[in-house]
Write an enzyme that holds these catalytic residues in place. Structure first.
Site, PDB file in Angstrom:
ATOM      1  N   HIS B 139      35.754  53.208  -7.928  1.00 42.77           N
ATOM      2  CA  HIS B 139      34.637  54.121  -7.464  1.00 42.77           C
ATOM      3  C   HIS B 139      33.497  54.251  -8.356  1.00 42.77           C
ATOM      4  O   HIS B 139      32.562  54.954  -8.041  1.00 42.77           O
ATOM      5  CB  HIS B 139      35.049  55.443  -7.047  1.00 42.77           C
ATOM      6  CG  HIS B 139      36.461  55.354  -6.276  1.00 42.77           C
ATOM      7  ND1 HIS B 139      37.730  55.780  -7.051  1.00 42.77           N
ATOM      8  CD2 HIS B 139      36.808  54.929  -5.208  1.00 42.77           C
ATOM      9  CE1 HIS B 139      38.896  55.647  -6.309  1.00 42.77           C
ATOM     10  NE2 HIS B 139      38.417  54.932  -5.164  1.00 42.77           N
TER      11      HIS B 139
HETATM   12  S1  FES Z   1      36.157  55.679 -10.386  1.00 43.26           S
HETATM   13 FE1  FES Z   1      37.774  56.389  -8.920  1.00 43.26          FE
HETATM   14  S2  FES Z   1      39.538  55.775 -10.126  1.00 43.26           S
HETATM   15 FE2  FES Z   1      37.831  55.168 -11.486  1.00 43.26          FE
END
Ligand code: FES
Ligand code: HEM
Lengths: 419, 181
Positions: B139
């Site tokens: 993410h």
């Molecule tokens: S940014 Fe969501 S798990 Fe690493």
């Protein structure tokens, strides 16, 4: 289930039975004589489709378990063994994995139908909430099942989803260790997920019974949203609804079979054919398509705890729909404004789903934020206000009046008979 | 309920006593039912400390070892990486922590981290992202050369595992250096 059963046992055995366990009478009054509104359209056939798919998942699942090994070292190979060695194993597995997708297709249409025709409104609130519970149980079951083949997506999907609970303040980390039975997703996790994946479908069966029970207490809604008033407004469940449900189920199975036989992996991810590797995270972790809108909401919010709250909130809010929608008119057919907002809402949800499959960066994130805000605004702002300001169209006096008006012919359709 | 009109009568007593026993018994039964899901003895035993020889790790290289099933990053940092980690103002960090608090005294070049993104548990990729520390592909969280969170949804810096130096070129992960500090 209005009044007493009209069932008349014919044979001596059934008479004997009926005085001891009146199950035939219950079936007769629930699925034969049961009056259904005579104007139901095909959107009302998805409940039957869902029941069929639940049965199909249970049958294929129990067979898969006969050949599957729930162990981190053997699960992946046992699934390959099902695909290559077991007689018709490929078919049973594809029926099961695509069956899960079809299950969600059907439940989304079923829910959208309820939202369009206002089927959650008084007196169907409990029926609707039982539906939301069924949806949550389905999501849990699908997630648990997806970890079982123990491929890369299985492993990392399980890691990301179980980590939602690490957002809980103070006890989060301990909760996650407890869920895993270790310090990371591993064999203990797989074994408990297997146990629960076997259990939950039967819990679903139990809740379906309650759902159908509640349905038969309050009766079905219908495209006009006007309750049946006389016998003229209804027809007997059998043969009218049975044949319509059956016919549509067969059509639905063509789609299902098309996926199974022609594009069995279209809805899956290639990464899940790579055995789980705790050392390497795949470049893009994407959940199964049916979770994508909620995944987009999770990622749209830059704060971990708030993201997880928004994710659960976006599903939980459905349970409050009966009270958030303040309009007393049920069907969107008589609510010109709501009808437009309904379709915007559907587009927003599909849009969120599309964004959930894209990397979380730049314009995608901004778009996801806007759509997330709209998603919640639909429930918290638009629906309550619409109920106050919308000028609805006049409702027909009865279902039969609505039908006669639109078809312009005199009623030739049979009324509820006990043929 | 008609036998005695004096309140509380014997049935009331039995009712409360039975209810109490059932409640206490039920609660006690929950303990094993819940506790069985926590890590079992073999999982805990498999989490014993591991020793890592630092000799073969070249400057600028990051290696990954496993301890308790978790990836551990060992980064042999370059001068430039250390400088970059030190010159940032702490106030600008989401989870402020000085770089020298994240390494052992006199061992600035060795950064040892739990390689699990503090967002939702993916494994970040080394030498990537805007700060050339780590980048999480899941993410989009970005960590700097000290493993501190700089951008993205992760709330915290990459955690430090307990470890100690056995010699200049050997560490043991899973055990804190209690003598010093
Ligand atoms: S940014 Fe969501 S798990 Fe690493
Ligand atoms: C609500 C009903 C169910 C749903 C939605 C569901 C969903 C799923 C999904 C999505 C998978 C992953 C498929 C894949 O990618 O290969 C799966 C696998 C599996 N499921 Fe189910 N399932 C259901 C019921 C059951 C039942 C009742 C059983 C057993 C009694 C079962 C046993 C299995 C097994 C053994 C696997 C692993 C084999 C495989 O991956 O194909 N499932 N399930």
């Amino acid at each position: 289930m209005s009044g007493h059963s009209t069932y008349q046992p014919q044979s001596a055995f059934m008479k004997w039975m009926e005085r001891r366990l009146p199950i035939a009478g219950l079936m007769y009054s629930s699925f034969v004589a049961y009056p259904t509104p005579r104007n139901l359209n095909y959107w009302w056939t998805f409940g039957g489709v869902l029941t069929f798919l639940l049965g199909a998942q249970i049958v294929t699942g129990i067979i898969l378990v006969m050949h599957y090994t729930p162990h981190a070292d053997m699960a992946f190979n046992s699934v390959e063994h099902i695909m290559r060695d077991v007689n018709y194993g490929w078919l049973l597995r594809y029926l099961h994995s695509n069956g899960a997708s079809m299950f969600f297709v059907a439940v989304y249409i079923h829910m959208a139908r309820g939202m369009y025709y206002g089927s959650y409104k008084e007196p169907r609130e409990v029926l609707w909430i039982l539906g939301v519970i069924l949806y949550l149980l389905m999501m849990a079951t699908g997630f648990l099942g997806y970890t079982l083949p123990w491929g890369q997506m299985s492993f990392w999907g399980a890691t990301v989803i179980t980590n939602f609970f690490s957002a809980i303040p103070l006890v989060g980390e301990s909760v996650v260790t407890w869920l895993w039975g270790g310090y990371s997703v591993g064999n203990p996790t797989l074994q408990r997920f297997f146990s629960l994946h076997y259990l939950l479908p039967f819990v679903i069966v139990g809740v379906v019974v309650l759902h159908v029970w509640a349905l038969h207490v309050v009766g079905q809604n219908n495209p006009t949203g006007v309750e049946p008033k006389t016998d003229k407004d209804t027809v007997a469940f059998t043969p009218y609804a049975t044949i319509k449900d059956g016919f549509f189920m067969a059509c639905f199975c063509i789609v299902y079979a098309w996926f199974v036989f022609y594009v069995p992996n279209y809805l899956g991810h290639a990464d899940n054919y790579i055995p789980a590797n705790p050392a390497v995270t795949p470049q893009h972790i994407v959940p199964e398509w049916y979770y994508l809108p909620f995944y987009a909401i999770l990622r749209a919010i830059p704060d971990k705890l708030m993201g997880v709250i928004a994710l659960f909130g976006s599903i939980g809010i459905l349970a409050f729909l009966p009270w958030l929608d303040t309009s007393r008119v049920r069907s969107a057919n008589y609510r010109p404004l709501f009808r437009q907002f309904f379709w915007i809402f559907i587009l927003v949800t599909v849009g969120l789903g599309w964004l959930g499959s894209k990397p979380a960066e730049g314009g995608y994130t901004i778009a996801a934020r806007i759509l997330t805000i709209y998603y919640f605004a639909h429930f918290i702002i638009i629906l309550p206000i619409l109920g106050w300001v919308e000028k609805t169209k006049p409702l027909p006096n009865s279902i039969s009046e609505a039908i006669l008006k639109s078809s312009g012919v005199s009623s030739a359709a049979p009324t509820a008979t006990k043929s | 309920m008609t036998a005695s009109s004096v309140e509380p009568n014997r049935r009331d007593f039995l009712y409360i006593a039975t209810g109490t026993v059932a409640a206490v018994g039920g609660a006690a039964a929950l303990v094993p039912l819940i506790a069985q899901m926590n890590p079992d003895a073999s999982t805990i035993a498999a989490g014993a400390p591991v020793e890592v020889d630092l000799g073969p790790i070249a400057e600028g290289q990051v290696i990954k070892v496993f301890w308790r099933g978790q990836p551990i990053f060992i980064s042999h940092r370059t001068k430039k990486e250390i400088e970059e980690a030190r010159k940032v103002s702490l106030a600008s960090l989401p989870d402020p922590q000085a770089d020298d608090k994240r390494v052992k005294p006199g061992k600035d070049q060795w950064l040892v981290l739990v390689g699990i993104c503090t967002h939702l548990g993916c494994i970040p990729l080394a030498h990537q992202g805007a700060y050339e520390g780590w980048f999480c592909p899941c993410h989009g969280s970005v960590y700097d050369t000290s493993g501190r969170i700089r951008q993205g949804p992760a709330p915290k810096n990459l955690p430090l595992p307990p470890y100690k130096f056995l010699s200049d070129s050997k560490i043991r992960i899973g055990e804190e250096d209690t003598a010093k500090v």
